[in-house]
Each structure stands twice: as C-alpha cells, then as structure tokens.
Write a protein that holds these residues in place. Structure first.
Motif, PDB file in Angstrom:
ATOM      1  N   GLU A 133       0.936  -1.273  -0.241  1.00  0.00           N
ATOM      2  CA  GLU A 133       0.011   0.008   0.002  1.00  0.00           C
ATOM      3  C   GLU A 133       0.885   1.207   0.269  1.00  0.00           C
ATOM      4  O   GLU A 133       0.372   2.327  -0.692  1.00  0.00           O
ATOM      5  N   THR A 149      -4.467   9.290  -4.240  1.00  0.00           N
ATOM      6  CA  THR A 149      -5.461   8.212  -3.834  1.00  0.00           C
ATOM      7  C   THR A 149      -5.872   8.144  -2.390  1.00  0.00           C
ATOM      8  O   THR A 149      -4.725   8.380  -1.634  1.00  0.00           O
ATOM      9  N   LEU A 192      -6.634   6.092   0.347  1.00  0.00           N
ATOM     10  CA  LEU A 192      -6.524   4.573   0.557  1.00  0.00           C
ATOM     11  C   LEU A 192      -6.966   4.169   1.712  1.00  0.00           C
ATOM     12  O   LEU A 192      -6.429   4.746   2.804  1.00  0.00           O
TER      13      LEU A 192
END
Length: 475
Positions: free
Chosen positions: A83, A93, A95
């Motif tokens: 990640e 992003t 996340l």
C-alpha cells in the motif's frame, strides 16, 4: 437502449434496499449464491485510467481504494508495504485499509448491496464462500492481472512469476481465475525439538510408535496432543494426508468429488480409529475441545502438550509465547504402518490466503494493481520473514535466513517431492466447516464413535451431492 451507468446502478440498489426490495438477509443471499438464476459470469474489468508502461492496468490516479484484509497468523504488514508503494505511485489516492477477523460480518451485506471494497483477503474461519461468489458472478476475473507485466521484470508477466497451481486453485469450473492465493502453506505436526531431545525422544514414523511416545509423554506429565478444539478443521490438515498415506491420494479425490461411499473407504476408517485412540487413551491435553487456536498454541509452547497440528504461520502466531531455545519444528504426520500406500514424507501443502477483487468494486483495477505490487519479490520476502510462511512467488525465499520452524517445513516439503496432497475443502465450504470438521471434533471428544462420525459425514456429503442449488466441482 444503453446500459445503466455504474453510479446510477449503485444508487438504484441502495434505494431498493431502503424500500425493502432487497431485504433478504445477507447470510441467506450469500448461502444461495450457487442457485440457478445467478448473474452471468464476467471476464472483463471495468475501465478507468489510461494504460501505460508505468500504469499497465490503467488505474485511475485519483480513484479511492479500499482494502479489507484478514488479520490472522500471517499478519497484515506485507499488505501495508504494498500500500505504501501504491501511494507513492498514485499520490492522489485516498486509500482505506481495514483489518478484521470476521469477513462475513464486515462484507456480507456490502456484497448484497453492490458496494464491496476493491480488494479482499478472503481468509479465515469467517471468510466468504469464494466458490459461491464466483458462480454468482460477484468477482472479477483476475486473468487481466496475470497477463500484466510483473513489478520485478516488465518483460515477464505476473503469471510466470508464480509457482505452479496458483491459477488453477483460483478457478471454479471454468477458465476464469476468480481468486489469487498469496501464501504457500505447509501443514504438519509441530513440536519442540529441544523438548524432544531433552527426553531422548524421536519423532514417530508409524502410528504404533506415535501412541507409544504419547504414553511416555503422559508418564512425564506432558499431554501427547492439543489442537484448536473450537476450530476442529485444524485436525484435517494432518488427518487427510494420513488417510492418503494409508489408502492413496485417490481416496481424497473421491471425497472431493462427493462420490458415493467415498468416506466408507477402509483408509478413512483406519485413520479415524487411529485419531480416536488419542482421545480414548487420554493422550489429548485436558480441555482441548474448548480451546481456540491461540489458547492451544500457548499451551503447546508452554510445554503442556508435545504435538500440535498446524500450518507454517504458527511460528509467527505463537511467537509471543514461544520461549528461547524452543526450536520449533514441523514433520509430516505419522504413517499407519509398512502397508501404507504413500511414503512417510507425504504431507498437505497448498496455496492459501485468497485475495479477491469484487465485481461491483468502485476501483477493481486499483485492487489488482495493489495485488500486482504485493507479488513483487521485495514484498514477498518481507512477508516470508515477518510471517514465517512461504509465498506463491517463485524464488522469493531464496537466500533468506529462515527461522527453525520454516526451515524444517521447507525441508519437509522438499523431501515430499511429488507426494503432496491439497484437498479442495474450499469447494463446499459449509459442508466442510459446518458438517465434516464438526463431526470430526465430536469424534475426538468421544461423543461419536469413528463409525458413527464416518456415517454422518457420508450422509452430509450425499446431501450436498444431491442438492441442485449447490454447484458441483470435480478433479
């Protein structure tokens, strides 16, 4: 007339749920996934960004990404490492990472409502039925990922970086690959080599020798065996290869295929009677039937029991309670006697830790891209060192300084060669977890005799074979 746009379709589902049009309980919806009338299987992947060399899957650089990971013995750090790499590649992003031990509670309703996360580590006792989800058309075909260039060498596709059998394990009756398994687990009987050496004991290769050693251990104040009694499927990881040793691997194939009388094979009877002796002769740690996996492992590392059936993750999962000098070691299960059809080295080894990308995910390409990054050697090596488990990435453990338990498991796997078995207990998850494992557990408590357990298991397998709502699979 064109198809309904994705966001509009989601809104319609949500509104339908709100007014009761989709009010069926989530558990019922998932349990009936294999029934007729399921949506057609899909093989494509929803479009997003533009594919390019630095972004081969065409991930949208601004799309949110939600990841749900099973928080078990293998940990979650390897996912977090991937990640971090993902965030560097796609800095815009948002996340979200969720770790849980209960996938059903977290995700059943979301699959029904059409709002699942983008990547799921679908593992553990409370995992979702992968085969049923695949048959229902609720998963993304991962062949797009397998054909993508690998992180370590763009000239080599992801599929060629994996050990044999990974794609096959993710198939359920077709060419599509619905799940990708990350770990390569070796199952066996675990013990402390230092404790064995202290008493001058050697690991038994036959069942008579096993019973004899358990008798000696009992006299020394040590129980022969313990296991996760509240999750009796832990016993299957040594019981099934024991059955194969006695009667051959075809016995397990017949069981997988739901063949009539498969469970009445003499090898099953002999294996069940042998395991029942552990309980009947008092060689199980008292209270084992009420212990979970952590409690049984803790009792074992404290020296209360000699043997523990488990997988390679146990070295990490039990690390906090393992004393210095324990010398954790794994061996294949003992055979029955010289008449065995397969050699002592036979054991259960298989790919596991299944990752899936839901069909209705908002960012399925992002889910596959994160998985692609997890399949790099850098992340795989971190996983192996942190979890004491092998991965499905070729050569990822080469040159690593492995702990004693994983070293012994790797040696046992090498000695087994082609004599490994991998029963498809994932084909009929409810049959396996709710019926077969439970009945084996009942036998080990003494509430069922071996013959009664076998008859009940065969009855449950026959019922599944005759159930038209359950999709069938065969080797």
């Amino acid at each position: 007339m064109g198809s309904v746009p994705e966001m509009n379709r989601r809104e319609l589902i949500k509104r339908a749920v709100a007014v009761g049009l989709l009010a069926a309980p989530a558990t019922a919806a998932l349990s009936s996934c294999a029934a007729s009338g399921s949506r057609p299987r899909q093989s494509g992947v929803a479009g997003a960004g533009m594919a390019e060399s630095s972004n081969p899957l065409g991930v949208s650089r601004s799309a949110p990404l939600e990841v749900v990971v099973f928080d078990g013995g293998l940990g979650v750090d390897y996912v977090k490492k991937a990640e971090a790499d993902y965030r560097k590649a796609y800095p815009g992003t948002d996340l979200t990472h969720v770790a849980t031990t209960d996938l059903q509670a977290r995700l059943q309703a979301r699959f029904v409502g059409g709002t699942p996360p983008d990547l799921v580590d679908n593992t553990g006792a409370r995992s979702l039925p992968t085969a049923a989800l695949a048959d229902r058309g609720q998963l993304t075909d991962l062949r797009t990922l397998l054909d993508a260039p690998s992180c370590d060498d763009p000239a080599v596709p992801v599929r060629d970086t994996l050990i044999p059998g990974v794609a096959e394990k993710g198939r359920f009756g077709g060419e599509e690959v619905w799940a990708l398994n990350y770990a390569y687990t070796v199952f066996g009987v675990w013990y402390s080599k230092s404790l064995m050496d202290k008493h001058g004991w050697e690991y038994p290769r036959t069942w008579d020798a096993m019973l004899g050693l358990c008798a000696e251990a009992k006299r020394a104040g040590i129980a022969g065996w313990t296991y996760a009694g509240t999750y009796p499927y832990y016993l299957q990881w040594t019981l099934y290869p024991f059955i194969a040793k006695i009667g051959g691997a075809d016995v397990l194939t017949a069981m997988d295929n739901l063949e009539p009388n498969a469970w009445h094979h003499p090898a099953v009877k002999q294996a069940f009677e042998a395991y029942h002796e552990l309980a009947a002769k008092g060689y199980l740690l008292q209270g084992t039937s009420s212990l979970n996996h952590i409690q049984s492992q803790t009792a074992w590392t404290k020296g209360k029991a000699l043997f523990l059936p488990n997988g390679t993750w146990v070295e990490t999962e039990a690390k906090a309670t393992t004393p210095p000098g324990f010398e954790m070691t794994m061996s294949p299960p003992s055979g029955l006697d010289r008449s065995d059809a397969m050699p002592f080295e036979t054991l259960w080894a298989q790919v596991g830790e299944a990752f899936i990308v839901p069909r209705d995910a908002r960012n399925p390409r992002g889910g596959m891209e994160l998985l692609r990054r997890m399949l790099s050697k850098k992340v795989a090596q971190q996983f192996t060192l942190a979890s004491s488990s092998l991965t499905t990435i070729r050569g990822a453990s080469d040159g690593l300084d492995l702990p004693s338990g994983l070293t012994s498991a790797a040696a046992a796997l090498k000695a087994a060669g082609h004599n490994t078995v991998a029963p498809r207990t994932d084909w009929y998850q409810s049959l396996n977890r709710e019926k077969i494992a439970g009945l084996i557990g009942e036998m080990m408590t003494g509430r069922l005799r071996p013959a009664e357990a076998i008859t009940a298991i065969q009855r449950a397998a026959d019922a599944t074979a005759k159930d038209p709502s359950v999709k069938k699979y065969r080797h």
